[in-house]
Design an enzyme around this catalytic site. Structure first.
Site, PDB file in Angstrom:
ATOM      1  N   GLU A   1       2.655  -3.397  -4.885  1.00  0.00           N
ATOM      2  CA  GLU A   1       1.287  -3.910  -4.772  1.00  0.00           C
ATOM      3  C   GLU A   1       1.119  -5.216  -5.541  1.00  0.00           C
ATOM      4  O   GLU A   1       1.885  -5.542  -6.456  1.00  0.00           O
ATOM      5  CB  GLU A   1       0.288  -2.860  -5.290  1.00  0.00           C
ATOM      6  CG  GLU A   1      -1.186  -3.242  -5.191  1.00  0.00           C
ATOM      7  CD  GLU A   1      -1.677  -3.577  -3.785  1.00  0.00           C
ATOM      8  OE1 GLU A   1      -1.260  -4.622  -3.234  1.00  0.00           O
ATOM      9  OE2 GLU A   1      -2.497  -2.814  -3.248  1.00  0.00           O
TER      10      GLU A   1
ATOM     11  N   HIS B   1       0.254   3.887   1.309  1.00  0.00           N
ATOM     12  CA  HIS B   1       0.445   5.129   0.546  1.00  0.00           C
ATOM     13  C   HIS B   1      -0.787   6.029   0.643  1.00  0.00           C
ATOM     14  O   HIS B   1      -1.893   5.570   0.946  1.00  0.00           O
ATOM     15  CB  HIS B   1       0.752   4.824  -0.919  1.00  0.00           C
ATOM     16  CG  HIS B   1      -0.374   4.118  -1.616  1.00  0.00           C
ATOM     17  ND1 HIS B   1      -1.495   4.774  -2.063  1.00  0.00           N
ATOM     18  CD2 HIS B   1      -0.545   2.813  -1.911  1.00  0.00           C
ATOM     19  CE1 HIS B   1      -2.315   3.907  -2.622  1.00  0.00           C
ATOM     20  NE2 HIS B   1      -1.772   2.705  -2.534  1.00  0.00           N
TER      21      HIS B   1
END
Length: 195
Positions: free
Chosen positions: A83, A9
């Protein structure tokens, strides 16, 4: 086989401050949106058939920008490429985390291990690849998966037999990492990020 390009990201304010985000849902900053556009430009050199993303805002926003730039359908959310959960380490500055726990492999209350992250992420990638093979068999598909540094690092470590990424190396925001997935196999196609 299915070709997967994992994209980290774009930047967030917590990345900039070197603060551990984990499952904390932090949005992209302006630099992060530019990272997503840069990644889309690099990805536009090849044909891609679909895009998947972690449900966390920073990954979702990156994926939406990339999908828009490449003319792909809206990104599909995949919970298991989120994550790493950092437990009590979440929200700490990186140096505070290292001072408190020693290294990234330490046992931290409430945190996932890197092996746990790898297992769930690999399972998710194999599901994505199976779906792609069902749609396009017998030809290969190229899929984009927007995810996080900890996830990508755990997968590179696994696929390289523990030789990569090099200690101290940083997976940059918006970096691209290519893998080949076939039944029962995950192979790293490039050992350095595509810049």
């Amino acid at each position: 086989m299915t070709l997967l390009t994992l994209v980290r990201h774009g930047q967030t304010d917590w990345n900039l401050a070197r603060r551990i985000q984990g499952s904390t849902d932090i949005p992209l900053n302006d630099t992060g949106r530019a990272d997503a556009l840069t990644a889309a430009g690099r990805l536009s050199r090849d044909t891609h058939h679909a895009i998947y993303t972690s449900p966390l805002l920073r990954a979702r926003e990156t994926a939406e920008i990339i999908a828009g730039e490449l003319g792909l359908a809206a990104p599909a959310l995949v919970h298991d490429v989120r994550e790493r959960e950092f437990g009590e380490g979440e929200g700490l500055l990186v140096q505070e985390y290292i001072d408190a726990y020693g290294d990234w492999h330490a046992v931290v209350p409430g945190a996932e291990t890197l092996d746990e992250v790898c297992i769930r992420a690999m399972s998710a990638l194999h599901r994505i690849a199976r779906d792609a093979r069902r749609r396009s068999a017998p030809t290969a598909e190229s899929i984009i998966v927007v995810t996080h540094g900890g996830v990508i690092r755990s997968l590179i470590d696994h696929a390289s037999g523990g030789t990569l990424p090099k200690i101290g190396s940083v997976l940059g925001n918006g970096s691209l990492h290519r893998f080949e997935v076939s039944p029962g196999s995950l192979r790293l196609l490039q050992d350095v990020p595509v810049l």
